[in-house]
Scaffold this motif. Structure first.
Motif, PDB file in Angstrom:
ATOM      1  N   SER A   1       1.675  -1.288   2.483  1.00 36.83           N
ATOM      2  CA  SER A   1       1.945  -2.737   2.530  1.00 36.83           C
ATOM      3  C   SER A   1       0.793  -3.513   3.170  1.00 36.83           C
ATOM      4  CB  SER A   1       3.244  -3.011   3.308  1.00 36.83           C
ATOM      5  OG  SER A   1       3.091  -2.602   4.662  1.00 36.83           O
ATOM      6  N   ASN A   2      -0.128  -2.777   3.790  1.00 35.08           N
ATOM      7  CA  ASN A   2      -1.264  -3.446   4.432  1.00 35.08           C
ATOM      8  C   ASN A   2      -2.361  -3.769   3.420  1.00 35.08           C
ATOM      9  OD1 ASN A   2      -0.836  -1.175   7.172  1.00 35.08           O
ATOM     10  ND2 ASN A   2      -0.132  -3.296   7.031  1.00 35.08           N
ATOM     11  N   THR A   3      -3.216  -4.720   3.830  1.00 32.66           N
ATOM     12  CA  THR A   3      -4.447  -4.934   3.088  1.00 32.66           C
ATOM     13  C   THR A   3      -5.465  -3.931   3.599  1.00 32.66           C
ATOM     14  OG1 THR A   3      -4.039  -7.283   2.804  1.00 32.66           O
ATOM     15  CG2 THR A   3      -6.313  -6.553   2.557  1.00 32.66           C
ATOM     16  N   TRP A   4      -5.919  -3.054   2.742  1.00 36.73           N
ATOM     17  CA  TRP A   4      -6.830  -2.004   3.158  1.00 36.73           C
ATOM     18  C   TRP A   4      -8.263  -2.471   2.961  1.00 36.73           C
ATOM     19  CZ3 TRP A   4      -4.876   3.531   1.537  1.00 36.73           C
ATOM     20  CH2 TRP A   4      -3.613   3.735   2.113  1.00 36.73           C
ATOM     21  N   GLY A   5      -9.170  -1.701   3.579  1.00 37.91           N
ATOM     22  CA  GLY A   5     -10.577  -2.015   3.427  1.00 37.91           C
ATOM     23  C   GLY A   5     -11.431  -0.902   3.959  1.00 37.91           C
ATOM     24  N   VAL A   6     -12.683  -1.212   4.219  1.00 37.87           N
ATOM     25  CA  VAL A   6     -13.616  -0.222   4.727  1.00 37.87           C
ATOM     26  C   VAL A   6     -14.602  -0.923   5.656  1.00 37.87           C
ATOM     27  CG1 VAL A   6     -15.141  -0.513   2.725  1.00 37.87           C
ATOM     28  CG2 VAL A   6     -15.288   1.566   4.097  1.00 37.87           C
TER      29      VAL A   6
ATOM     30  N   PHE B   1      -6.644   2.868  -3.056  1.00 36.80           N
ATOM     31  CA  PHE B   1      -7.950   2.681  -2.418  1.00 36.80           C
ATOM     32  C   PHE B   1      -8.168   3.846  -1.454  1.00 36.80           C
ATOM     33  CE2 PHE B   1     -10.878   0.689   0.718  1.00 36.80           C
ATOM     34  CZ  PHE B   1     -11.926   0.434  -0.159  1.00 36.80           C
ATOM     35  N   SER B   2      -8.769   4.903  -1.950  1.00 38.59           N
ATOM     36  CA  SER B   2      -8.948   6.140  -1.188  1.00 38.59           C
ATOM     37  C   SER B   2     -10.223   6.105  -0.370  1.00 38.59           C
ATOM     38  CB  SER B   2      -9.001   7.324  -2.161  1.00 38.59           C
ATOM     39  OG  SER B   2     -10.158   7.208  -2.988  1.00 38.59           O
ATOM     40  N   PHE B   3     -10.419   7.183   0.391  1.00 47.00           N
ATOM     41  CA  PHE B   3     -11.647   7.302   1.178  1.00 47.00           C
ATOM     42  C   PHE B   3     -12.866   7.310   0.256  1.00 47.00           C
ATOM     43  CE2 PHE B   3     -15.018  10.052   2.842  1.00 47.00           C
ATOM     44  CZ  PHE B   3     -15.384   9.315   3.964  1.00 47.00           C
ATOM     45  N   ASP B   4     -12.744   8.010  -0.855  1.00 47.53           N
ATOM     46  CA  ASP B   4     -13.866   8.059  -1.795  1.00 47.53           C
ATOM     47  C   ASP B   4     -14.186   6.668  -2.339  1.00 47.53           C
ATOM     48  OD1 ASP B   4     -14.189  10.767  -1.465  1.00 47.53           O
ATOM     49  OD2 ASP B   4     -12.877  11.297  -3.156  1.00 47.53           O
ATOM     50  N   ASN B   5     -13.111   5.890  -2.625  1.00 44.75           N
ATOM     51  CA  ASN B   5     -13.330   4.501  -3.066  1.00 44.75           C
ATOM     52  C   ASN B   5     -14.053   3.704  -1.986  1.00 44.75           C
ATOM     53  OD1 ASN B   5     -10.025   4.568  -4.497  1.00 44.75           O
ATOM     54  ND2 ASN B   5     -11.972   4.838  -5.581  1.00 44.75           N
ATOM     55  N   ALA B   6     -13.627   3.913  -0.732  1.00 49.47           N
ATOM     56  CA  ALA B   6     -14.211   3.171   0.380  1.00 49.47           C
ATOM     57  C   ALA B   6     -15.689   3.510   0.542  1.00 49.47           C
ATOM     58  CB  ALA B   6     -13.447   3.474   1.662  1.00 49.47           C
ATOM     59  N   ARG B   7     -16.003   4.799   0.515  1.00 49.67           N
ATOM     60  CA  ARG B   7     -17.402   5.218   0.675  1.00 49.67           C
ATOM     61  C   ARG B   7     -18.256   4.666  -0.472  1.00 49.67           C
ATOM     62  NH1 ARG B   7     -18.235  11.471   1.510  1.00 49.67           N
ATOM     63  NH2 ARG B   7     -17.226  11.453  -0.540  1.00 49.67           N
ATOM     64  N   ALA B   8     -17.698   4.679  -1.679  1.00 52.69           N
ATOM     65  CA  ALA B   8     -18.432   4.151  -2.837  1.00 52.69           C
ATOM     66  C   ALA B   8     -18.679   2.648  -2.696  1.00 52.69           C
ATOM     67  CB  ALA B   8     -17.649   4.434  -4.118  1.00 52.69           C
ATOM     68  N   THR B   9     -17.715   1.956  -2.070  1.00 51.13           N
ATOM     69  CA  THR B   9     -17.879   0.512  -1.850  1.00 51.13           C
ATOM     70  C   THR B   9     -19.099   0.240  -0.974  1.00 51.13           C
ATOM     71  OG1 THR B   9     -15.507   0.100  -2.065  1.00 51.13           O
ATOM     72  CG2 THR B   9     -16.799  -1.562  -0.914  1.00 51.13           C
ATOM     73  N   CYS B  10     -19.261   0.992   0.104  1.00 53.63           N
ATOM     74  CA  CYS B  10     -20.418   0.812   0.990  1.00 53.63           C
ATOM     75  C   CYS B  10     -21.708   1.210   0.279  1.00 53.63           C
ATOM     76  CB  CYS B  10     -20.249   1.629   2.271  1.00 53.63           C
ATOM     77  SG  CYS B  10     -18.924   1.031   3.347  1.00 53.63           S
TER      78      CYS B  10
ATOM     79  N   ALA C   1     -22.940  -1.348  -1.917  1.00 53.36           N
ATOM     80  CA  ALA C   1     -23.514  -2.462  -1.155  1.00 53.36           C
ATOM     81  C   ALA C   1     -24.860  -2.103  -0.545  1.00 53.36           C
ATOM     82  CB  ALA C   1     -22.550  -2.892  -0.063  1.00 53.36           C
ATOM     83  N   GLY C   2     -25.338  -0.888  -0.833  1.00 54.50           N
ATOM     84  CA  GLY C   2     -26.641  -0.495  -0.339  1.00 54.50           C
ATOM     85  C   GLY C   2     -26.639  -0.040   1.104  1.00 54.50           C
ATOM     86  N   THR C   3     -25.473   0.401   1.609  1.00 53.40           N
ATOM     87  CA  THR C   3     -25.379   0.818   3.009  1.00 53.40           C
ATOM     88  C   THR C   3     -24.474   2.043   3.112  1.00 53.40           C
ATOM     89  OG1 THR C   3     -24.856   0.062   5.247  1.00 53.40           O
ATOM     90  CG2 THR C   3     -23.491  -0.785   3.451  1.00 53.40           C
ATOM     91  N   THR C   4     -24.078   2.382   4.328  1.00 49.60           N
ATOM     92  CA  THR C   4     -23.219   3.563   4.525  1.00 49.60           C
ATOM     93  C   THR C   4     -21.936   3.163   5.233  1.00 49.60           C
ATOM     94  OG1 THR C   4     -24.327   4.043   6.625  1.00 49.60           O
ATOM     95  CG2 THR C   4     -25.189   5.132   4.643  1.00 49.60           C
ATOM     96  N   ILE C   5     -20.947   4.046   5.137  1.00 48.86           N
ATOM     97  CA  ILE C   5     -19.670   3.787   5.799  1.00 48.86           C
ATOM     98  C   ILE C   5     -19.844   3.987   7.309  1.00 48.86           C
ATOM     99  CG2 ILE C   5     -18.886   6.171   5.516  1.00 48.86           C
ATOM    100  CD1 ILE C   5     -16.048   5.015   5.019  1.00 48.86           C
ATOM    101  N   ALA C   6     -19.219   3.117   8.104  1.00 49.47           N
ATOM    102  CA  ALA C   6     -19.377   3.162   9.561  1.00 49.47           C
ATOM    103  C   ALA C   6     -18.569   4.303  10.177  1.00 49.47           C
ATOM    104  CB  ALA C   6     -18.942   1.829  10.163  1.00 49.47           C
TER     105      ALA C   6
ATOM    106  N   VAL D   1     -15.038  -4.860   4.725  1.00 51.81           N
ATOM    107  CA  VAL D   1     -15.001  -5.219   3.305  1.00 51.81           C
ATOM    108  C   VAL D   1     -13.596  -4.972   2.792  1.00 51.81           C
ATOM    109  CG1 VAL D   1     -15.967  -4.807   1.024  1.00 51.81           C
ATOM    110  CG2 VAL D   1     -17.413  -4.535   3.058  1.00 51.81           C
ATOM    111  N   PRO D   2     -12.813  -6.044   2.441  1.00 50.89           N
ATOM    112  CA  PRO D   2     -11.442  -5.848   1.951  1.00 50.89           C
ATOM    113  C   PRO D   2     -11.434  -5.055   0.653  1.00 50.89           C
ATOM    114  CG  PRO D   2     -11.860  -8.147   2.519  1.00 50.89           C
ATOM    115  CD  PRO D   2     -13.174  -7.468   2.524  1.00 50.89           C
ATOM    116  N   ALA D   3     -10.402  -4.250   0.490  1.00 44.40           N
ATOM    117  CA  ALA D   3     -10.255  -3.465  -0.737  1.00 44.40           C
ATOM    118  C   ALA D   3      -9.806  -4.369  -1.880  1.00 44.40           C
ATOM    119  CB  ALA D   3      -9.228  -2.359  -0.519  1.00 44.40           C
ATOM    120  N   PRO D   4     -10.193  -4.036  -3.096  1.00 42.56           N
ATOM    121  CA  PRO D   4      -9.761  -4.858  -4.244  1.00 42.56           C
ATOM    122  C   PRO D   4      -8.272  -4.713  -4.525  1.00 42.56           C
ATOM    123  CG  PRO D   4     -10.970  -2.915  -4.997  1.00 42.56           C
ATOM    124  CD  PRO D   4     -11.098  -2.939  -3.498  1.00 42.56           C
ATOM    125  N   THR D   5      -7.639  -3.651  -4.001  1.00 43.79           N
ATOM    126  CA  THR D   5      -6.201  -3.465  -4.199  1.00 43.79           C
ATOM    127  C   THR D   5      -5.532  -3.282  -2.848  1.00 43.79           C
ATOM    128  OG1 THR D   5      -6.461  -1.069  -4.424  1.00 43.79           O
ATOM    129  CG2 THR D   5      -6.542  -2.367  -6.454  1.00 43.79           C
TER     130      THR D   5
END
Length: 1101
Positions: free
Chosen positions: A1090-1095, A1024-1033, A1036-1041, A1015-1019
């Motif tokens: 400079s990278n596109t981050w995600g989770v 886009f921190s780890f907490d943001n990433a975990r919240a994204t999952c 979405a009704g799931t968990t971080i891998a 899932v690409p990060a919005p920024t």
């Protein structure tokens, strides 16, 4: 008498008079006075034996060149024309001299063509020839360019000519005058009239449309009546119709030119008009007695617009204006009925909200007057019975015609509801598809340009929505727009491409698409007047439907609506869309070329931005998804294209109902006026005869229309046309006493594919759309598909099959109780025998609802639970709890059910926020169906169970009842084949198959899917921190891998290189990949800002 034979000198005097005021303000700037001299030149080609086109053209070009010398730097005429064409492609002010030069050049060519044609075909020795040619010349002075010059005479002598024609003298003279008509209205002049009056009727030249319409009617008159029949009594009715047209035209002219009122030559005696109306009405009465309704068509074609005849409902009874009101209502009713019978497409409309059978069972006109239904009665007989009814103040007759009015208005409202709901559906579908296209293309174009320049493109590129909407064949009706915003919306994109050297091919593809859309939009504009009138008519109908009740006998139709209605009925048979389906398919190619160029540009670039961008787009499947959406968009517009003909037919049907409603109310109004009169008065009794004819004709039309509609229903529900249905000659008594044929119920458990088998395939249900709460379209193409998928046997190939229930179950088991609602709606293509059979449009649109609950943890079920349809001896999934407990859709709608071959819009509500992943395999959906079949031939319907496919069928004899709960228990107790680890059962191959690369089996081999998703990060920065990433999952009704989950996915073939957060609070790219080399080409990397981050999230199934 007007004997005008012009010789050269007298003609020249007219020319000088016509162009006498050649001075004035320069509307067209320095060239204005030279343009004004063209006023004289228009009338120049006169000589003793006819016009001289050579003299005209030479003189015209000379004075046009004088104007050109003051406008252009070049003296070359061809160069001047080239410059003016290029200059005037975009809209310019009316007084722009360059565009005026172009238009005058075109005008000269058109006049020359017309004059040469006149020279070849018209004998200038006949009476009126020069006079009529003068009218042709004067018509050009109404051209908008000429009116801006304020020169030339006004077109009033035309009307004197029409008065002379209205006498309809000998065939020879009318035939000779026809040749003048043909030439006055053909080619050049008519081309200009149509051009300027296509979008506006305020220009003076549009007054000439009255003449062109008359010319068309004269042409039809001489087609219907040959020389030998001209003086026959039978042809007199057609000539009466033409005389009424001339009468209406003269009245219209007097409205336009009040100063000419009172001139004897423009007058027509009331007694003459009364005779024409009476003779036509009696002819119609005799024809309808013989069930010869189609014979009315020719007479109606020659009659004027009814709105142009002087009707006054408040006039004294009897009087001409009162008679005209009843006559025009009768004509409108006949016109509406005939328009409905002349449908453009093989479509029948069926309304489930109207009880036609009950209406036909009511006491009828003949019974009220004590006249036998089959009696061939005379008008005198009907009038005598009507005279007797006057003693009771027409009480029973008034009540009956009130019932007719209410019935017809109810039918009109049903037609309006169908039109409105269908337009809304298509508007929503087109907006939804265009919006998705806008998102894909905005993302794709920005990504391609960003990769080409090696930097992010932040500006939003407004692009696809305006372009996509411009492709809509009915955009004028939906938005009133056409493609007016396309150029503005695309200028920024084109400029952005022009600034990127590597984007040359992309810009070419983009410009080619815009060019094609512009051509397409220009074609749509050719039908603009007609479609605008249709849009206005629909809005008027909707307003009327909302503001009136079906029982309102006093409801009147506005003069504006009457004009819209008349224009629609007049243009209905001539409507031909300038846009074709091939145009739509051609646009698809340009869209796909643009997508290909954007994706190719992206693939050919390298660098950090390029690599990350490609990774994100690959994960989101943007390139293939954009192409799929283009196909969907154009498929939607192709459907809208086909619908436009059904729309016109539905409007024609609605007009038939509205006009019948109006006629019934007018008849009742006449009853009210007549009851106050002395029936023994010969004048009143003569009027009673006319009222009898009007009443009988309007009654018969309503009855025949109701019989037609009822026979359409019987034809559909029984699979064939009943022998009692014989059009206008149908005996209502025999029709109502027949025994109806009923169908046999079948309860079935079936499977439907979730992926297409080929391009253009609609016989599948898109799981991704259902999971997201979007509409998925499903359509079975033909009976062979049913045979191939074991829905029916080959012996049932020609059976007529209807759908009474349609339940869909998704291959999902929720952790907790989940309520699921299924909506299955029949939309288009409702045929009994596809692909070329009659389409039956059912209104209101059939919608089947079903609600159930599923999940591992559920509360007690109040209904009888049944086995999960995906259960077999390999898996034990929780039972299903049905919530809906109702009869089939058709039970309360006269047993009118949609055909199994209908196109269905399918929605499933309940999983929109579950963020379910789509299986990578074709996982057929389990569905439960209640069908009803009418055999094409005699054969027994026996129980069939296919253990290989798990399909069960339970036939139910007529009158036999079977519990739906029992059916579920039997149907869903199926057996299946168990597969090994990381395998699934492939229905199409009837065998176990290894899961696709990068996926694992789910639900014990029911389906396969990827374990993880990126899932690409919005920024794109460190916010886009780890907490943001975990919240994204979590959202979405799931968990971080975890790292292990990603490694397992890689081992199975997962192919991606997005840099994403994992549960161990680290970021990884899953594996080395060409597009990841800029990130170090490692399986574990540290992502920079400079990278596109995600989770990476765990997929839900």
């Amino acid at each position: 008498m007007f004997k005008m034979r012009f010789h050269a000198m007298s003609w020249l005097v007219v020319l000088i008079c016509c162009g006498s005021c050649l001075c004035g303000e320069g509307y067209f700037g320095a060239a204005h006075d030279d343009f004004r001299k063209l006023c004289v030149i228009v009338a120049l080609p006169g000589r003793q034996n006819g016009p001289d086109p050579d003299i005209f053209k030479a003189t015209w070009n000379r004075y046009l060149s004088y104007a050109g010398a003051k406008i252009f730097s070049s003296s070359d005429t061809n160069e001047q024309l080239r410059v003016s064409e290029a200059h005037c492609k975009e809209s310019k002010p009316d007084n722009d001299p360059i565009c005026a030069f172009r238009d005058f050049a075109t005008m000269g060519n058109l006049i020359e063509q017309d004059v040469r044609k006149l020279q070849e075909t018209l004998s200038f020795k006949i009476e009126y020839a020069w006079y009529l040619y003068a009218i042709y010349i004067q018509a050009w002075f109404l051209h908008p360019r000429m009116t801006r010059l304020d020169c030339g005479p006004k077109l009033q002598n035309l009307w004197l000519f029409l008065d002379k024609m209205s006498l309809l003298p000998s065939f020879d003279l009318v035939f000779r005058m026809k040749s003048v008509y043909d030439n006055i209205n053909a080619r050049g002049l008519r081309q200009e009239i149509d051009k300027f009056c296509r979008t506006s009727s305020t220009e003076q030249i549009c007054e000439m449309k009255i003449l062109t319409n008359t010319a068309d009617k004269v042409d039809k008159l001489l087609t219907y009546i040959g020389r030998d029949q001209w003086n026959n009594g039978a042809s007199e009715i057609l000539k009466h119709a033409m005389r009424l047209h001339f009468y209406a035209v003269k009245l219209k002219f007097l409205k336009l030119h009040p100063s000419l009122a009172g001139r004897d030559i423009l007058s027509t005696k009331d007694s003459e008009v009364n005779k024409w109306i009476k003779d036509i009405t009696l002819n119609f009465f005799d024809s309808i007695q013989k069930s010869q309704i189609e014979s009315f068509g020719r007479v109606i074609e020659l009659l004027p617009y009814t709105v142009d005849l002087p009707c006054d409902h408040a006039a004294e009874f009897p009087s001409l204006k009162r008679t005209i009101c009843t006559f025009t209502s009768m004509i409108d009713s006949l016109t509406g009925y005939l328009a409905n019978k002349q449908a453009k497409v093989n479509t029948k409309h069926i309304s489930t909200s109207i009880d036609y059978e009950k209406f036909l069972q009511e006491k009828r006109f003949e019974q009220i007057l004590n006249i036998g239904e089959t009696t061939q009665y005379t008008l005198l007989l009907v009038a005598k019975h009507l005279k007797l009814e006057m003693k009771n103040n027409f009480g029973e007759l008034k009540k009956y015609f009130q019932q007719i009015a209410e019935f017809d208005w109810k039918k009109a409202r049903a037609d309006i509801a169908y039109i409105d709901s269908t337009l809304s559906r298509y508007k929503n579908a087109s907006v939804q598809s265009a919006t998705k296209m806008d998102g894909y293309m905005d993302q794709l174009i920005k990504a391609a340009l960003a990769a080409a320049i090696g930097d992010q493109v932040e500006a939003a590129l407004k692009l696809s929505f305006a372009i996509a909407e411009a492709c809509n064949p009915l955009d004028i009706i939906f938005t009133g727009g056409g493609a007016t915003g396309v150029l503005d919306a695309t200028q920024g994109v084109s400029q952005a491409m022009a600034n990127v050297a590597k984007a040359a091919k992309l810009k070419d593809a983009f410009d080619a698409l815009i060019s094609e859309i512009t051509k397409y939009s220009d074609k749509i504009k050719q039908n603009e007047i007609y479609l605008n009138n249709v849009a206005s008519l629909i809005n008027s109908l909707k307003t009327m439907a909302l503001s009136s009740s079906s029982s309102s006998s006093s409801f009147s139709l506005s003069s504006e609506f009457e004009a819209q209605k008349q224009q629609f009925l007049d243009d209905y048979n001539n409507y031909t869309p300038a846009v074709t389906k091939d145009d739509l398919k051609g646009i698809t190619v340009y869209w796909e070329n643009l997508i290909d160029e954007a994706c190719d540009l992206l693939d050919s670039t390298s660098g950090t931005v390029s690599g990350i961008t490609k990774s994100v787009l690959a994960a989101q499947r943007t390139c293939p998804n954009a192409k799929v959406e283009v196909q969907k968009l154009i498929a939607t517009y192709e459907e809208i294209y086909d619908f436009q003909f059904k729309l016109m037919d539905a409007l024609a049907a609605c007009m038939g109902a509205v006009t019948a409603y109006q006629a019934a109310n007018v008849i009742n109004s006449d009853f009210d006026a007549a009851k106050l009169k002395n029936a023994d008065n010969p004048e009143i009794f003569a009027e009673l005869e006319m009222l009898s004819a009007f009443s009988m004709i309007c009654y018969k039309i309503s009855m025949i229309a109701a019989v037609d509609s009822y026979c359409n229903i019987l034809t559909y529900t029984e699979g064939h046309l009943p022998r009692e249905c014989i059009g206008a000659a149908t005996s209502i008594t025999s029709l109502l006493s027949r025994t109806k044929l009923t169908c046999t119920t079948l309860l079935e458990f079936q499977r439907i594919p979730t992926k297409p088998s080929k391009q253009g395939d609609k016989a599948f249900i898109n799981l991704e759309d259902l999971y997201a709460g979007r509409t998925s379209v499903f359509k079975i193409p033909d009976s062979q598909w049913l045979i191939d998928h074991n829905w029916i046997s080959s012996s049932q190939k020609n059976d007529k099959i209807f759908v009474q229930r349609f339940e869909i179950y998704l291959p999902v088991v929720s952790k907790t109780k989940r309520q699921v609602q299924v909506k299955v709606q029949s939309t288009v293509g409702n045929q009994l025998t596809p692909p070329d059979g009659t389409e039956y449009v059912i209104s209101p649109r059939p919608t089947l609802w079903y609600t159930y609950s599923e999940g591992e943890s559920r509360s007690e079920c109040r209904q009888v639970e049944f086995p999960n349809p995906y259960n077999d001896n390999c898996r034990d999934m929780p039972k299903i709890c049905p919530i809906t407990k109702e009869l089939s859709y058709c039970a309360n709608r006269g047993n009118i059910c949609p055909s199994i071959y209908s196109q269905w819009d399918i929605n499933v509500y309940g999983y929109e926020n579950a963020n379910l992943a789509v299986p990578s395999t074709n996982t057929p959906l389990r569905v439960a169906l209640q069908l009803c079949a009418i055999p094409d031939s005699e054969h027994a319907l026996t129980q069939r169970e296919d253990h290989d496919t798990g399909i069960a069928r339970i036939p139910v004899a007529v009158g036999e009842q079977i519990s739906w709960d029992v059916y579920h228990s039997v149907a869903f107790s199926t057996k299946g084949t168990c597969c090994g680890s990381n395998q699934y059962y492939d229905d199409s191959m009837s065998m176990c198959t290894t899961c696709p690369s990068g996926s694992v089996d789910k639900y014990s081999g029911l389906l396969c899917g990827s374990e993880i998703r990126f899932v690409p990060a919005p920024t794109s920065d460190a916010t886009f921190s780890f907490d943001n990433a975990r919240a994204t999952c979590t959202k979405a009704g799931t968990t971080i891998a975890s790292t292990q989950a990603v490694q397992n996915a890689v081992a199975l073939g997962y192919d991606g290189c997005g840099c994403g957060w994992l549960s161990e609070r680290i970021m990884q790219a899953p594996k080395p990949h060409d597009s990841c080399k800029e990130n170090g080409g490692l399986s574990t990397v540290t992502c920079s800002s400079s990278n596109t981050w995600g989770v990476y999230c765990i997929n839900n199934y």
